[in-house]
Write an enzyme that holds these catalytic residues in place. Structure first.
Site, short mmCIF file in Angstrom:
data_model
loop_
_atom_site.label_atom_id
_atom_site.label_comp_id
_atom_site.label_asym_id
_atom_site.label_seq_id
_atom_site.Cartn_x
_atom_site.Cartn_y
_atom_site.Cartn_z
CE LYS A 1 2.86 10.25 -7.52
NZ LYS A 1 1.46 10.48 -7.85
CD GLU B 1 2.35 9.00 -20.86
OE1 GLU B 1 2.90 8.47 -21.81
OE2 GLU B 1 2.76 10.05 -20.33
CE LYS C 1 3.41 13.24 -10.06
NZ LYS C 1 2.38 14.16 -9.57
CD GLU D 1 -2.38 11.39 -0.08
OE1 GLU D 1 -2.80 10.69 0.85
OE2 GLU D 1 -2.57 11.11 -1.27
CB VAL E 1 -5.56 5.68 -9.85
CG1 VAL E 1 -5.20 5.51 -11.32
CG2 VAL E 1 -4.99 6.99 -9.33
N1 LIG Z 1 -4.79 9.90 -6.97
C1 LIG Z 1 -4.28 10.42 -8.07
O1 LIG Z 1 -4.83 11.37 -8.63
C2 LIG Z 1 -3.02 9.85 -8.66
C3 LIG Z 1 -2.48 10.42 -9.83
C4 LIG Z 1 -1.34 9.87 -10.41
C5 LIG Z 1 -0.75 8.77 -9.82
N2 LIG Z 1 -1.27 8.26 -8.66
C6 LIG Z 1 -0.61 7.07 -8.09
O2 LIG Z 1 -1.49 5.97 -8.23
C7 LIG Z 1 -1.34 5.08 -7.13
C8 LIG Z 1 -2.70 4.86 -6.45
O3 LIG Z 1 -3.14 6.10 -5.93
P1 LIG Z 1 -4.64 6.30 -5.38
O4 LIG Z 1 -4.81 7.75 -5.21
O5 LIG Z 1 -5.59 5.52 -6.21
O6 LIG Z 1 -4.52 5.61 -3.94
P2 LIG Z 1 -5.72 5.31 -2.93
O7 LIG Z 1 -6.97 6.01 -3.34
O8 LIG Z 1 -5.19 5.55 -1.56
O9 LIG Z 1 -5.98 3.75 -3.11
C9 LIG Z 1 -5.01 2.81 -2.80
C10 LIG Z 1 -5.53 1.42 -3.06
O10 LIG Z 1 -4.46 0.51 -2.86
C11 LIG Z 1 -4.92 -0.57 -2.06
N3 LIG Z 1 -3.78 -1.16 -1.37
C12 LIG Z 1 -2.89 -0.58 -0.52
N4 LIG Z 1 -1.93 -1.45 -0.17
C13 LIG Z 1 -2.21 -2.61 -0.83
C14 LIG Z 1 -1.58 -3.88 -0.89
N5 LIG Z 1 -0.48 -4.16 -0.21
N6 LIG Z 1 -2.14 -4.83 -1.68
C15 LIG Z 1 -3.27 -4.59 -2.39
N7 LIG Z 1 -3.91 -3.39 -2.37
C16 LIG Z 1 -3.37 -2.42 -1.60
C17 LIG Z 1 -5.96 0.04 -1.17
O11 LIG Z 1 -6.78 -1.00 -0.68
P3 LIG Z 1 -8.11 -0.73 0.18
O12 LIG Z 1 -9.12 -0.24 -0.83
O13 LIG Z 1 -8.46 -2.05 0.72
O14 LIG Z 1 -7.75 0.31 1.19
C18 LIG Z 1 -6.66 0.98 -2.13
O15 LIG Z 1 -7.64 0.31 -2.87
C19 LIG Z 1 -0.28 5.71 -6.22
O16 LIG Z 1 0.97 5.20 -6.57
C20 LIG Z 1 -0.34 7.18 -6.60
O17 LIG Z 1 0.88 7.85 -6.36
C21 LIG Z 1 -2.39 8.77 -8.08
#
Ligand SMILES: NC(=O)c1ccc[n+]([C@@H]2O[C@H](COP(=O)([O-])OP(=O)(O)OC[C@H]3O[C@@H](n4cnc5c(N)ncnc54)[C@H](OP(=O)(O)O)[C@@H]3O)[C@@H](O)[C@H]2O)c1
Length: 401
Positions: free
Chosen positions: A98, A122, A198, A183, A16
């Protein structure tokens, strides 16, 4: 109306976070820029210049260079600490987390009031679908009776492929994991927790009721088999993992359970990673919003819309919640408005009758036994479903009719 310039401190540059970066770079007219990005893994190769990154959250939280914090990390507890600290520093926050929001809502609500800052989210429900601000603003005076939806892209993707490719759950899940649609530990998604987080957020904005995740029952598609898909197919139905929040009389029913939906339902043709939210009101009648429920750019676009809203100092008014709290109700009293003692009609597939012992079955309408599969169609006391809640060894597949 102000249209202030936004300097963003971003946490997370994964799916994201990178989506937001791209979407922001293509947006026209929005006065917002990402100034610093905090991530975790020092050895990861990044797509943009190293000067953007820090590994020390203090560098963003304490230096006062940012007027908005965007929290997009994958760890709910660490996210909560970041969001709390930002709000206590008087900075508004955008989040899509969420789990963090649903688990800590009461404290987060109070922090918004105490610090006079905004927390908007959102992207946390329905991905790209603009539902939260619509519930809050557009439907602010509508007498809503129900909000329900396909809110988890992973479940919908797996169910769609099982049906359309005639394959079993394990094969599709494995493939979904290889292709990044699920995942490595898919429990929160497939067992319905993500859908529940959600629907809890939507319940706050639709009805002004705050519930704790453990107060709300969820089960998902973790035990679905091709037999269940076939059962639905032969009857012109589809299985959809739904979150539901519904007013019945003067009480509310809130849960996340797979449902059979008919061809007439707007939800029937919502396939793969698409999500949909169906809102029903006394005067607006039924309306359905459909869109990509997850993914880098769709979720990034919802986050961008929140950032844009902050340029004119937008905050959720929590109109329905404030109205409820104005009637001498405490935020923790939300649970008193929820009904648990009612009968729900379910399709339950089981291997051994012993597995049904924890459920209070009121009457059985249909029973089927064969060498490969057994199921009943029965009315069950909803409360007794909590006896099978969050048990990984439970092998029942439960689907509402
Ligand atoms: N993926 C979706 O389609 C989607 C949709 C709606 C909502 N969300 C929500 O959006 C959020 C992010 O999801 P994502 O899919 O983007 O996750 P992701 O691809 O796993 O990326 C997570 C990011 O968070 C960083 N991170 C983890 N712990 C951290 C910390 N303590 N301090 C600073 N950075 C940290 C990671 O760092 P590194 O890069 O160094 O590993 C990585 O860049 C989650 O809450 C998820 O539920 C996701």
């Amino acid at each position: 109306m102000g249209n202030k310039e936004i300097t963003i401190g971003l946490f997370g540059f994964g799916c994201v976070g990178q989506g937001l970066y791209d979407v922001l770079n293509h947006s026209e007219g929005l006065k917002a820029n990402i100034q610093k990005i905090c991530v975790k893994d020092k050895n990861k190769k990044r797509k943009i210049d190293a000067s953007f990154f820090t590994y020390d959250k203090k560098e963003i939280l304490t230096q006062g260079h940012h007027n908005v914090i965007v929290e997009l990390i994958d760890n709910a507890n660490e996210a909560f600490d970041i969001v709390k600290e930002a709000m206590n520093n008087g900075v508004s926050v955008v989040s899509a987390n969420k789990k963090m929001l649903a688990e800590n809502f009461e404290e987060l609500y109070q922090l918004q009031t105490k610090n006079n800052v905004a927390l908007i989210y959102e992207g946390s429900a329905g991905g790209s679908i603009p539902i939260i601000r619509n519930l809050e603003e557009y439907y602010d005076n509508e007498l809503l009776s129900s909000v329900k939806g396909i809110l988890n892209g992973t479940c919908n993707y797996i169910l769609s492929r099982m049906e359309l490719e005639n394959k079993d759950y394990t094969a599709i899940l494995k493939d979904a994991q290889l292709n990044g649609f699920a995942e490595s530990d898919p429990w929160l998604d497939v067992a319905g927790f993500d859908t529940k987080f959600k629907i809890l957020l939507l319940t706050i904005h639709a009805f002004g009721i705050v519930l704790k995740p453990d107060d709300v029952f969820n089960t998902g598609i973790q035990n679905v088999s091709y037999d269940d898909i076939l059962y639905a197919k032969q009857r012109g139905l589809r299985i959809k993992m739904l979150g539901l929040s519904q007013k019945v009389g003067d009480k509310y029913r809130v849960y996340a359970i797979p449902h059979f939906v008919t061809r007439e339902s707007e939800l029937y043709n919502v396939l793969y990673e698409y999500n949909a939210v169906e809102v029903e009101g006394a005067f607006s009648c039924k309306q359905t919003l459909v869109g990509k429920g997850a993914g880098s750019h769709p979720t990034g676009s919802a986050v961008l819309s929140d950032i844009s809203a902050l340029t004119y100092d937008y905050k959720y008014g929590y109109k329905k919640l404030k109205k409820a709290l104005g009637n001498n109700t405490k935020i923790e009293d939300g649970i008193k408005q929820v009904e648990f003692d009612f009968s729900i009609k379910l399709y339950i597939r089981f291997q051994d009758k012993e597995q049904l012992k924890d459920l209070q079955i009121l009457n059985v309408e249909e029973e089927y036994k064969s060498a490969s599969t057994n199921y009943i169609i029965a009315n069950v006391n909803f409360n007794s479903l909590f006896n099978i809640y969050n048990k990984r060894d439970n092998k029942l597949f439960v689907c509402a009719i």
